[in-house]
Motif scaffolding. Structure first.
Motif, PDB file in Angstrom:
ATOM      1  N   GLY B   1       0.812  -1.199   0.000  1.00 18.07           N
ATOM      2  CA  GLY B   1       0.000   0.000   0.000  1.00 18.07           C
ATOM      3  C   GLY B   1       0.847   1.251   0.000  1.00 18.07           C
ATOM      4  N   GLN B   2       0.186   2.359  -0.028  1.00 21.73           N
ATOM      5  CA  GLN B   2       0.848   3.654  -0.061  1.00 21.73           C
ATOM      6  C   GLN B   2       1.620   3.866   1.228  1.00 21.73           C
ATOM      7  N   GLN B   3       2.906   4.184   1.122  1.00 20.00           N
ATOM      8  CA  GLN B   3       3.729   4.355   2.308  1.00 20.00           C
ATOM      9  C   GLN B   3       3.530   5.712   2.961  1.00 20.00           C
ATOM     10  N   VAL B   4       3.146   6.689   2.168  1.00 16.74           N
ATOM     11  CA  VAL B   4       2.923   8.031   2.698  1.00 16.74           C
ATOM     12  C   VAL B   4       1.531   8.467   2.252  1.00 16.74           C
ATOM     13  N   GLN B   5       0.663   8.713   3.216  1.00 14.14           N
ATOM     14  CA  GLN B   5      -0.709   9.100   2.888  1.00 14.14           C
ATOM     15  C   GLN B   5      -0.985  10.498   3.393  1.00 14.14           C
ATOM     16  N   GLN B   6      -1.567  11.312   2.515  1.00 10.66           N
ATOM     17  CA  GLN B   6      -1.873  12.686   2.898  1.00 10.66           C
ATOM     18  C   GLN B   6      -3.378  12.931   2.861  1.00 10.66           C
ATOM     19  N   SER B   7      -3.822  13.755   3.788  1.00 15.78           N
ATOM     20  CA  SER B   7      -5.234  14.115   3.805  1.00 15.78           C
ATOM     21  C   SER B   7      -5.384  15.559   4.264  1.00 15.78           C
ATOM     22  N   PRO B   8      -6.444  16.240   3.821  1.00 15.42           N
ATOM     23  CA  PRO B   8      -7.356  15.774   2.785  1.00 15.42           C
ATOM     24  C   PRO B   8      -6.692  15.824   1.410  1.00 15.42           C
ATOM     25  N   ALA B   9      -7.348  15.260   0.406  1.00 18.54           N
ATOM     26  CA  ALA B   9      -6.796  15.320  -0.945  1.00 18.54           C
ATOM     27  C   ALA B   9      -6.862  16.736  -1.490  1.00 18.54           C
ATOM     28  N   SER B  10      -7.915  17.448  -1.114  1.00 19.38           N
ATOM     29  CA  SER B  10      -8.029  18.835  -1.543  1.00 19.38           C
ATOM     30  C   SER B  10      -8.739  19.646  -0.469  1.00 19.38           C
ATOM     31  N   LEU B  11      -8.527  20.942  -0.541  1.00 14.60           N
ATOM     32  CA  LEU B  11      -9.009  21.841   0.504  1.00 14.60           C
ATOM     33  C   LEU B  11      -9.306  23.190  -0.136  1.00 14.60           C
ATOM     34  N   THR B  80      -1.953  33.424  -2.503  1.00 15.06           N
ATOM     35  CA  THR B  80      -0.666  32.915  -3.000  1.00 15.06           C
ATOM     36  C   THR B  80      -0.267  31.582  -2.374  1.00 15.06           C
ATOM     37  N   ASP B  81      -1.022  31.132  -1.370  1.00 16.62           N
ATOM     38  CA  ASP B  81      -0.756  29.811  -0.771  1.00 16.62           C
ATOM     39  C   ASP B  81      -1.350  28.687  -1.617  1.00 16.62           C
ATOM     40  N   SER B  82      -2.147  29.029  -2.606  1.00 16.51           N
ATOM     41  CA  SER B  82      -2.777  28.014  -3.457  1.00 16.51           C
ATOM     42  C   SER B  82      -1.723  27.188  -4.175  1.00 16.51           C
ATOM     43  N   GLY B  83      -1.972  25.888  -4.187  1.00 19.28           N
ATOM     44  CA  GLY B  83      -1.028  24.969  -4.822  1.00 19.28           C
ATOM     45  C   GLY B  83      -1.143  23.616  -4.163  1.00 19.28           C
ATOM     46  N   THR B  84      -0.146  22.774  -4.401  1.00 19.56           N
ATOM     47  CA  THR B  84      -0.155  21.428  -3.836  1.00 19.56           C
ATOM     48  C   THR B  84       0.955  21.289  -2.806  1.00 19.56           C
ATOM     49  N   TYR B  85       0.599  20.709  -1.674  1.00 20.18           N
ATOM     50  CA  TYR B  85       1.565  20.518  -0.585  1.00 20.18           C
ATOM     51  C   TYR B  85       1.866  19.026  -0.480  1.00 20.18           C
ATOM     52  N   LEU B  86       3.140  18.713  -0.573  1.00 19.35           N
ATOM     53  CA  LEU B  86       3.578  17.319  -0.586  1.00 19.35           C
ATOM     54  C   LEU B  86       4.417  17.009   0.646  1.00 19.35           C
ATOM     55  N   CYS B  87       4.142  15.864   1.210  1.00 22.33           N
ATOM     56  CA  CYS B  87       4.918  15.350   2.334  1.00 22.33           C
ATOM     57  C   CYS B  87       5.821  14.238   1.800  1.00 22.33           C
ATOM     58  N   ALA B  88       7.058  14.181   2.273  1.00 27.20           N
ATOM     59  CA  ALA B  88       7.981  13.133   1.813  1.00 27.20           C
ATOM     60  C   ALA B  88       8.805  12.636   2.984  1.00 27.20           C
ATOM     61  N   ILE B  89       9.068  11.332   2.995  1.00 25.98           N
ATOM     62  CA  ILE B  89       9.860  10.763   4.083  1.00 25.98           C
ATOM     63  C   ILE B  89      11.106  10.086   3.540  1.00 25.98           C
ATOM     64  N   PHE B  98       7.404  10.086  -1.610  1.00 26.29           N
ATOM     65  CA  PHE B  98       6.438  11.177  -1.564  1.00 26.29           C
ATOM     66  C   PHE B  98       5.014  10.667  -1.386  1.00 26.29           C
ATOM     67  N   GLY B  99       4.192  11.498  -0.730  1.00 28.98           N
ATOM     68  CA  GLY B  99       2.762  11.280  -0.707  1.00 28.98           C
ATOM     69  C   GLY B  99       2.139  11.876  -1.963  1.00 28.98           C
ATOM     70  N   THR B 100       0.820  11.722  -2.102  1.00 35.39           N
ATOM     71  CA  THR B 100       0.140  12.199  -3.309  1.00 35.39           C
ATOM     72  C   THR B 100      -0.253  13.666  -3.215  1.00 35.39           C
ATOM     73  N   GLY B 101      -0.100  14.253  -2.041  1.00 39.34           N
ATOM     74  CA  GLY B 101      -0.290  15.688  -1.929  1.00 39.34           C
ATOM     75  C   GLY B 101      -1.691  16.125  -1.512  1.00 39.34           C
ATOM     76  N   THR B 102      -1.762  17.331  -1.004  1.00 40.03           N
ATOM     77  CA  THR B 102      -3.024  18.017  -0.712  1.00 40.03           C
ATOM     78  C   THR B 102      -3.059  19.266  -1.572  1.00 40.03           C
ATOM     79  N   THR B 103      -4.101  19.389  -2.384  1.00 38.47           N
ATOM     80  CA  THR B 103      -4.239  20.576  -3.238  1.00 38.47           C
ATOM     81  C   THR B 103      -5.059  21.619  -2.484  1.00 38.47           C
ATOM     82  N   VAL B 104      -4.465  22.777  -2.288  1.00 29.92           N
ATOM     83  CA  VAL B 104      -5.103  23.859  -1.542  1.00 29.92           C
ATOM     84  C   VAL B 104      -5.509  24.971  -2.499  1.00 29.92           C
ATOM     85  N   SER B 105      -6.724  25.431  -2.362  1.00 26.96           N
ATOM     86  CA  SER B 105      -7.204  26.539  -3.182  1.00 26.96           C
ATOM     87  C   SER B 105      -7.731  27.618  -2.246  1.00 26.96           C
TER      88      SER B 105
END
Lengths: 113, 108
Positions: B1-11, B80-89, B98-105
């Protein structure tokens, strides 16, 4: 400061074609990486290199070759482009290992017709 | 399974609101980094935080290593904070995962 330059920015290929992506860094970093980013799938590691002439396979290395002939450059070859493939390829570098800060290029966007 | 999980997917945020992004990972991490990717742009490292709490500007990251989770708090969001935030271990010996990211709008 330094910069990572990826060329080309956009790459359109034909199915079965061999395609080469280039990456140059002037940070004098030891380690360089190639990641692939697909929509909704995050970044996946293709190859990395810890020094000149070194190559280490990532989880996604099948279908790709890489070359680190100089410390400053790291190229990636798609050995046979797949029809309708679309992805962004990101090059990165770090001073030594990836437990240190990574710097990324702007990416090469690949589309295969 | 996915080793790095991010939530929420979008915000979706209204300018000025705060947000909390979550990152959970399945194995022990020796390093954890948060990245920002602007729409159509390259990735920029925001914070390196393998444990504890770190701040930079309006961003605060808290990592609880033994619970295998990290959060990124954005205070007083701006457009200007809009974009995708990625977590990586980093798990030692290989490159970042890397995780799949959270897209912030953030809307004005």
């Amino acid at each position: 400061g330094g910069i990572i330059t990826q060329t080309p920015k956009f790459l359109i290929g034909q199915e079965g074609q061999k395609l080469t992506l280039k990456c140059q860094q002037n940070f004098n970093h030891d380690t360089m990486y190639w990641y692939r980013q697909d929509s909704g799938k995050g970044l996946r590691l293709i190859y990395y290199s810890i020094t000149e002439n070194d190559l280490q396979k990532g989880d996604l290395s099948e279908g790709y070759d890489a070359s680190r002939e100089k410390k400053s450059s790291f190229s990636l070859t798609v050995t046979s482009a797949q029809k309708n493939e679309m992805a962004v390829f990101l090059c990165a570098s770090s001073i030594r290992g990836s437990n240190e800060r990574l710097f990324f290029g702007h990416g090469t966007k690949l589309s295969v017709l | 399974g996915q080793q790095v999980q991010q939530s929420p997917a979008s915000l979706v945020l209204q300018e000025g609101e705060n947000a909390e992004l979550q990152c959970n990972f399945s194995s022990t991490a020796t390093q954890l980094q948060w990245f920002y990717q602007s729409p159509g742009g390259s990735l920029v490292s925001l914070l390196s935080n393998p444990s504890g709490t770190k701040h930079t500007g309006r961003l605060t990251s808290t990592t609880v290593t033994k619970e295998r989770r990290s959060s990124l708090h954005i205070s007083s969001s701006q457009t200007t904070d809009s974009g995708t935030y990625l977590c990586a271990i980093h798990q030692g010996g290989r490159a970042l995962i890397f995780g799949t990211g959270t897209t912030v709008s953030v809307s004005p």
